[in-house]
Design a protein around this motif. Structure first.
Motif, PDB file in Angstrom:
ATOM      1  N   ASP A   1       0.813  -1.107   0.225  1.00 24.51           N
ATOM      2  CA  ASP A   1      -0.081  -0.063  -0.149  1.00 24.51           C
ATOM      3  C   ASP A   1       0.917   1.079   0.017  1.00 24.51           C
ATOM      4  O   ASP A   1       1.600   1.506   1.106  1.00 24.51           O
ATOM      5  CB  ASP A   1      -0.717   0.024   1.355  1.00 24.51           C
ATOM      6  CG  ASP A   1      -1.869   1.078   1.223  1.00 24.51           C
ATOM      7  OD1 ASP A   1      -1.827   2.052   0.305  1.00 24.51           O
ATOM      8  OD2 ASP A   1      -2.656   1.353   2.280  1.00 24.51           O
ATOM      9  N   LEU A   2       1.083   1.919  -1.268  1.00 25.05           N
ATOM     10  CA  LEU A   2       1.748   2.930  -1.368  1.00 25.05           C
ATOM     11  C   LEU A   2       1.515   4.252  -0.711  1.00 25.05           C
ATOM     12  O   LEU A   2       2.229   5.249  -0.663  1.00 25.05           O
ATOM     13  CB  LEU A   2       2.199   3.171  -2.886  1.00 25.05           C
ATOM     14  CG  LEU A   2       2.887   1.727  -3.389  1.00 25.05           C
ATOM     15  CD1 LEU A   2       3.282   2.184  -4.982  1.00 25.05           C
ATOM     16  CD2 LEU A   2       4.345   1.431  -2.598  1.00 25.05           C
ATOM     17  N   GLU A   3       0.291   4.283  -0.424  1.00 21.45           N
ATOM     18  CA  GLU A   3      -0.498   5.483   0.174  1.00 21.45           C
ATOM     19  C   GLU A   3      -0.153   6.743  -0.647  1.00 21.45           C
ATOM     20  O   GLU A   3       0.185   7.881  -0.053  1.00 21.45           O
ATOM     21  CB  GLU A   3      -0.164   5.769   1.591  1.00 21.45           C
ATOM     22  CG  GLU A   3      -0.846   4.626   2.692  1.00 21.45           C
ATOM     23  CD  GLU A   3      -0.334   4.929   3.924  1.00 21.45           C
ATOM     24  OE1 GLU A   3      -0.970   5.804   4.417  1.00 21.45           O
ATOM     25  OE2 GLU A   3      -0.015   4.274   4.665  1.00 21.45           O
ATOM     26  N   LEU A   4      -0.056   6.657  -1.983  1.00 26.02           N
ATOM     27  CA  LEU A   4       0.221   7.873  -2.700  1.00 26.02           C
ATOM     28  C   LEU A   4      -0.650   9.145  -2.438  1.00 26.02           C
ATOM     29  O   LEU A   4      -0.259  10.252  -2.663  1.00 26.02           O
ATOM     30  CB  LEU A   4       0.250   7.456  -4.224  1.00 26.02           C
ATOM     31  CG  LEU A   4       1.475   6.738  -4.718  1.00 26.02           C
ATOM     32  CD1 LEU A   4       1.340   6.019  -5.981  1.00 26.02           C
ATOM     33  CD2 LEU A   4       2.499   7.685  -4.891  1.00 26.02           C
TER      34      LEU A   4
ATOM     35  N   ILE B   1       1.001  12.610  -1.628  1.00 25.33           N
ATOM     36  CA  ILE B   1       0.689  13.931  -2.474  1.00 25.33           C
ATOM     37  C   ILE B   1      -0.091  15.079  -1.438  1.00 25.33           C
ATOM     38  O   ILE B   1       0.144  16.131  -1.812  1.00 25.33           O
ATOM     39  CB  ILE B   1      -0.348  13.468  -3.784  1.00 25.33           C
ATOM     40  CG1 ILE B   1       0.492  12.582  -4.631  1.00 25.33           C
ATOM     41  CG2 ILE B   1      -0.782  14.635  -4.527  1.00 25.33           C
ATOM     42  CD1 ILE B   1      -0.195  11.802  -5.827  1.00 25.33           C
ATOM     43  N   SER B   2      -1.020  14.496  -0.770  1.00 30.60           N
ATOM     44  CA  SER B   2      -1.780  15.640  -0.015  1.00 30.60           C
ATOM     45  C   SER B   2      -0.789  16.339   1.059  1.00 30.60           C
ATOM     46  O   SER B   2      -0.855  17.306   1.218  1.00 30.60           O
ATOM     47  CB  SER B   2      -2.801  14.660   0.841  1.00 30.60           C
ATOM     48  OG  SER B   2      -3.353  15.685   1.642  1.00 30.60           O
TER      49      SER B   2
ATOM     50  N   GLU C   1       0.121  20.074   1.125  1.00 29.59           N
ATOM     51  CA  GLU C   1      -0.488  20.726   2.109  1.00 29.59           C
ATOM     52  C   GLU C   1       0.873  21.742   2.652  1.00 29.59           C
ATOM     53  O   GLU C   1       0.710  22.866   3.082  1.00 29.59           O
ATOM     54  CB  GLU C   1      -0.731  19.883   3.201  1.00 29.59           C
ATOM     55  CG  GLU C   1      -0.755  20.410   4.721  1.00 29.59           C
ATOM     56  CD  GLU C   1      -0.721  19.542   5.782  1.00 29.59           C
ATOM     57  OE1 GLU C   1      -0.138  19.507   6.666  1.00 29.59           O
ATOM     58  OE2 GLU C   1      -1.621  18.249   5.555  1.00 29.59           O
ATOM     59  N   MET C   2       2.163  21.136   2.395  1.00 35.24           N
ATOM     60  CA  MET C   2       3.321  21.957   2.860  1.00 35.24           C
ATOM     61  C   MET C   2       3.852  22.789   1.877  1.00 35.24           C
ATOM     62  O   MET C   2       4.717  23.643   2.017  1.00 35.24           O
ATOM     63  CB  MET C   2       4.337  20.986   3.245  1.00 35.24           C
ATOM     64  CG  MET C   2       4.188  20.233   4.309  1.00 35.24           C
ATOM     65  SD  MET C   2       5.819  19.087   4.681  1.00 35.24           S
ATOM     66  CE  MET C   2       7.095  20.210   4.901  1.00 35.24           C
TER      67      MET C   2
ATOM     68  N   ALA D   1       1.449  14.929  -9.907  1.00 32.28           N
ATOM     69  CA  ALA D   1       0.441  15.643  -8.907  1.00 32.28           C
ATOM     70  C   ALA D   1       0.811  16.858  -8.237  1.00 32.28           C
ATOM     71  O   ALA D   1      -0.020  17.498  -7.924  1.00 32.28           O
ATOM     72  CB  ALA D   1       0.159  14.389  -8.064  1.00 32.28           C
ATOM     73  N   THR D   2       2.364  17.087  -8.240  1.00 27.59           N
ATOM     74  CA  THR D   2       2.601  18.184  -7.346  1.00 27.59           C
ATOM     75  C   THR D   2       3.350  19.094  -7.806  1.00 27.59           C
ATOM     76  O   THR D   2       3.681  20.300  -7.407  1.00 27.59           O
ATOM     77  CB  THR D   2       3.130  17.612  -6.022  1.00 27.59           C
ATOM     78  OG1 THR D   2       4.475  17.026  -6.562  1.00 27.59           O
ATOM     79  CG2 THR D   2       2.265  16.559  -5.261  1.00 27.59           C
TER      80      THR D   2
END
Length: 339
Positions: free
Chosen positions: A6-9, A13-14, A18-19, A46-47
């Motif tokens: 589970d790479l929790e991309l 990205i969030s 956010e930062m 994405a960023t």
């Protein structure tokens, strides 16, 4: 076999968004490096952040590459495969567990024959599977097996979680169980459980379905090697004390304390400061007859191929100096955390 992490991309990205981070260092353990391009490409798209891959070691959350992060002037380190181990650093770190789902029903069925004869079983695993440890306990209960999970604390914050250098969750239930069930691959972690508790460990490998057992007598070769290293070291004069620069393994204060004790005992200590203990780096310091490892204790216990002289843990050196007894060593003191 492909392992599905589970790479929790979305979370990664969030956090970057956010930062408003523009420079990110991605740290991956060896087993996850085949996914590196996929991760970098997705984060880039994405960023728009510049993503750098750490090419150095990533043995655990003790091994945060803060030196690279500073050199690259990154806003965030994304560290995969571990939970937080060290305190706050001057660069923020996002820890991603890289969880792997397993077939709990199949695993429990496979382990039942080995669990016969034990009344209560302690459960242990790594961060990749710890999210399913309660489910494993429930499935065992359905089969009439009483499972017990040690509470998370300190460097192992999750219930049932163990590290190569910290077995606090299994030690916490040692007096209440007859054996342990370790869920994961390899012998590295179950060996640590046996050394820390002296109790049998059933090893259930969720990747290939194999089930095996490790008992204390299986570790006698390790015990003999450790005793031999201590015996040889008692006759030595020059000791090289190794200090790691890794944030979670650095024990300079302890090394300096040991240097004083060695000097008082008529020995000659020298402190070697390095990031990673490699034979080609250590062996050229030919004057040291014995090495003392103040970094991860498993480095000395499990050994590094190619090191050409005895290497002791901190506690083993205390046996050499006469401040600790060998018979009191075999147990959780061997596996004590370095921080």
């Amino acid at each position: 076999m492909t392992i599905l992490y589970d790479l929790e991309l979305e979370r990664v990205i969030s956090k970057i968004s956010e930062m408003d981070a523009t420079r990110v260092l991605l740290q991956l353990p060896d087993g996850m490096r085949p996914f590196a391009v996929q991760l970098v490409s997705t984060i880039n798209k994405a960023t728009r952040a510049s993503v750098f891959l750490s090419g150095d070691s990533c043995y655990g959350a003790c091994d945060i590459d803060i030196i690279q992060a500073r050199a690259l002037n990154v806003d965030l380190i994304v560290h995969y495969g571990h939970t937080q181990y060290v305190g706050d650093l001057d660069v923020p770190v996002l820890y991603i567990h890289a969880s792997i789902d397993i077939d709990v029903d199949r695993l429990v069925e496979a382990t039942l024959p080995e669990l016969e004869g034990y009344n209560r079983i302690g459960l242990a695993t790594t961060v990749q599977h710890v999210h399913q440890v309660d489910e494993i306990k429930e499935k065992l209960a359905e089969k009439g097996v009483d499972g017990l999970i040690g509470g998370g604390t300190g460097v192992t914050p999750l219930d049932g979680q163990i590290l190569g250098c910290s077995y606090r969750t299994v030690i916490a239930v040692k007096g209440d169980v007859d054996a342990y069930l370790y869920v994961g691959g390899g012998k590295f972690h179950p060996t640590g459980i046996v050394m820390s508790t002296g109790k049998p460990v059933i090893v259930a490998n969720p990747y290939n379905g194999d089930v095996s057992m490790i008992i204390e007598s299986d570790l006698m070769d390790i015990a003999k090697r450790r005793m031999a290293a201590i015996s040889v070291s008692k006759e030595a004069t020059v000791f090289g004390i190794i200090v790691s620069s890794k944030p979670g393994q650095s024990r300079l204060g302890k090394a300096e304390e040991l240097a004083v004790k060695l000097t008082e005992a008529g020995k000659i200590p020298v402190i070697l400061y390095m990031d990673e203990i490699r034979p080609e780096h250590v062996n050229n310091y030919t004057e040291s007859e014995v090495l003392v490892n103040t970094a991860c204790p498993r480095i000395a216990i499990d050994g590094i191929s190619g090191i050409d002289r005895p290497m002791l843990t901190v506690n083993e050196l205390e046996v050499v100096l006469g401040t600790r007894k060998w018979e009191d060593m075999w147990g959780d003191s061997y596996m004590e955390s370095t921080v």
